[in-house]
Design an enzyme around this catalytic site. Structure first.
Site, PDB file in Angstrom:
ATOM      1  N   LYS A 122       0.598  -1.355  -0.099  1.00  0.00           N
ATOM      2  CA  LYS A 122      -0.072   0.127  -0.129  1.00  0.00           C
ATOM      3  C   LYS A 122       0.802   1.244  -0.080  1.00  0.00           C
ATOM      4  O   LYS A 122       0.383   2.138  -0.395  1.00  0.00           O
ATOM      5  CB  LYS A 122      -0.854   0.162   1.084  1.00  0.00           C
TER       6      LYS A 122
HETATM    7  C1  LIG Z   1      -4.287  -4.839   0.173  1.00  0.00           C
HETATM    8  C2  LIG Z   1      -3.643  -5.947   0.179  1.00  0.00           C
HETATM    9  C3  LIG Z   1      -3.781  -6.866  -0.867  1.00  0.00           C
HETATM   10  C4  LIG Z   1      -4.950  -6.954  -1.662  1.00  0.00           C
HETATM   11  O1  LIG Z   1      -4.717  -5.775  -2.769  1.00  0.00           O
HETATM   12  P1  LIG Z   1      -6.138  -5.087  -3.494  1.00  0.00           P
HETATM   13  O2  LIG Z   1      -5.548  -4.099  -4.346  1.00  0.00           O
HETATM   14  O3  LIG Z   1      -6.974  -4.774  -2.453  1.00  0.00           O
HETATM   15  O4  LIG Z   1      -6.578  -6.217  -4.492  1.00  0.00           O
HETATM   16  C5  LIG Z   1      -3.081  -8.170  -0.757  1.00  0.00           C
HETATM   17  N1  LIG Z   1      -1.850  -8.177   0.068  1.00  0.00           N
HETATM   18  C6  LIG Z   1      -1.674  -7.365   0.697  1.00  0.00           C
HETATM   19  C7  LIG Z   1      -0.459  -7.521   1.889  1.00  0.00           C
HETATM   20  C8  LIG Z   1      -2.401  -6.152   1.168  1.00  0.00           C
HETATM   21  O5  LIG Z   1      -2.124  -5.191   1.986  1.00  0.00           O
END
Ligand SMILES: *Cc1c(COP(=O)(O)O)cnc(C)c1O
Length: 498
Positions: free
Chosen positions: A113
């Site tokens: 993120k």
């Molecule tokens: C948010 C997240 C995901 C999922 O990503 P999306 O964009 O919501 O599909 C997968 N793995 C981790 C560690 C995340 O923080």
């Protein structure tokens, strides 16, 4: 380049407006009215550049209302200044043969993120300067764990912004919870919500479109925006690293220019993999996008059948950031595959709201299945994959990344497809160290922080200091509320003191 809403294509707004508003008032998501395409020569030139310069080139294609110098500053601030522990920002690691891991977790909160949320505050402030006069922005976030912390870290002490994060009280890991509860900064707030991520997200979406809240906000010179992956400003930075990974493979002579790769993405809200799909639409040579889910396999079923059906049991898994049954960003894909037909999107999403499901046309389903492969795995399989990947290749993967590795293995077994592959690795293994430790050792204690040191000892790999230092930080936020709009509104007004 103009942006429009997936539910009302009569709307035409700029990228700056799309970013400040976050979500359209009709409930739809903002999408660009056309997608810029690039040539192989563009990619070949990109491979000579570092991550920041690659980012500037790609982002410039989408964010036309920011001038070059401004965008350049934003990118340097977001990815430079030692914010990322790897100079490559998003390094690609080969684990065996033509299987590569794209590590997206070298940022301040150790999850992917950060790739978007380190940049978003700059994009948002730059956008607000153009679209709002003297209003403070309130960022409201629903998080399944990683977004909340990454958003708090990105926005802390940014002038003219306040950030409030809601996380489900059942669903985030102890480490994730501690990361949020100890957040520093004068403009931040954190609250747990009864229920799961979907409850938190539904509540936050309701506040966004709530008339009473809007009135109070207007009176107080405040305006909402969103840092969730429904915000276009979250998505666009994620397109960059797929191009960057392709360039890295070119530089390592693993592929030749124009050769197709497969990309595997551990998926929840469908943001990360949708960004990969934008890269493909721009001209990145890709064979399949492999969508990996945990037991909450609503997307696997959708890709296989064309029916999206959230009427199913919700599982709390060891890959909690993917415990989602309403994958918001799928709406953008559906809009595209229906050729921008907003009426179809409205129909499907009112069906989702009323019945919890919808079915796309055969033609659209075929287009989905051509581009995407969907697979899922259980917690036991995730655990076995963590161990196998470590034992066989010496690579320590977190639970989310391991879901992707397992689904890839299944895909290769089923299809025999040996296209070079990039697996998006979305979190540091130390962020989910109790599960990782249990996978490697057969057991682990109940204390996340002890497990973190045990995992360091067992593997000889040093945990990121942002995680190991957490246990000594004081808890600042320890409040809880219901998931109904009244309770959540009260918390929002309380935190804002209005
Ligand atoms: C948010 C997240 C995901 C999922 O990503 P999306 O964009 O919501 O599909 C997968 N793995 C981790 C560690 C995340 O923080």
């Amino acid at each position: 380049m103009d942006y429009t809403s997936t539910r009302d294509t009569k709307k035409r707004i700029t990228s700056a407006e799309a970013i400040t508003r976050g979500i359209s008032s009709d409930g739809g998501l903002f999408v660009p009215t056309s997608v810029p395409t690039v040539s192989l020569q563009f990619i070949d030139d990109l491979k000579e550049l570092g991550y920041q310069d690659r980012a500037k080139k790609i982002l410039g294609l989408y964010l036309e209302d920011f001038d070059e110098d401004e965008l350049s500053d934003y990118v340097d601030n977001a990815y430079g200044n030692g914010k990322f522990s790897s100079a490559a920002v998003a390094p690609v690691v080969n684990i065996h043969d033509n299987v590569n891991i794209l590590e997206l977790w070298h940022g301040p909160t150790c999850a992917f993120k950060d790739m978007a949320l380190q940049l978003l505050p700059y994009l948002l402030k730059g956008s607000a300067k153009r679209t709002l006069k003297n209003k403070d922005i309130v960022i409201l976030v629903a998080t399944s764990g990683d977004t909340g912390k990454a958003a708090l870290e990105g926005f802390k002490d940014v002038d003219g912004t306040k950030i409030l994060v809601f996380y489900p009280n059942s669903g985030v890991s102890p480490m994730q919870q501690r990361q949020m509860q100890t957040q520093e900064g004068s403009n931040v707030g954190v609250c747990s919500v009864n229920g799961n991520f979907d409850d938190a997200q539904t509540g936050v979406k309701a506040i966004f479109t709530d008339e009473e809240t809007k009135k109070v906000f207007d009176e107080n010179n405040l305006v909402f925006s969103s840092a969730n992956s429904i915000n276009w400003g979250r998505l666009v930075p994620q397109i960059v690293y797929y191009f960057s990974a392709y360039c890295d493979l070119l530089n390592k002579d693993q592929i030749s220019l124009g050769e197709k790769i497969n990309i595997v993405v551990p998926t929840g809200n469908f943001g990360n993999i949708l960004a990969a799909n934008y890269a493909v639409r721009m001209g990145l040579p890709v064979n399949k996008l492999i969508c990996a889910s945990n037991s909450n396999n609503v997307l696997t079923d959708f890709i296989n059948t064309g029916v999206y059906d959230r009427n199913r049991k919700f599982y709390s898994t060891i890959s909690p950031s993917m415990d989602i049954l309403i994958s918001s960003n799928l709406e953008r894909l559906i809009f595209t595959l229906y050729g921008g037909d907003d009426e179809e999107v409205r129909k499907l999403y009112s069906s989702l709201k009323e019945t919890g499901k919808f079915a796309v046309s055969d033609e659209v389903h075929k287009a989905v299945a051509d581009r995407f492969y969907g697979g899922f795995c259980s917690d036991d399989e995730t655990m076995a994959t963590i161990k196998e990947t470590y034992d066989k290749f010496g690579y320590l993967a977190d639970t989310h990344t391991s879901v992707a590795i397992k689904v890839l293995n299944d895909y290769v077994k089923k299809t025999g497809d040996d296209t070079p592959v990039v697996i998006a690795s979305t979190a540091s293994p130390f962020k989910f160290c109790t599960s990782v430790m249990t996978a490697l050792n057969g057991h682990a204690g109940s204390d996340d922080f002890e497990n973190l040191s045990e995992l360091e000892k067992l593997t000889g790999i040093k945990a990121p200091t942002q995680l190991s230092s957490l246990k000594d930080k004081p808890i600042r936020f320890n409040i809880n509320c219901g998931n109904d709009i009244d309770s959540m509104r009260k918390v929002v007004f309380g935190m804002l003191k209005i």
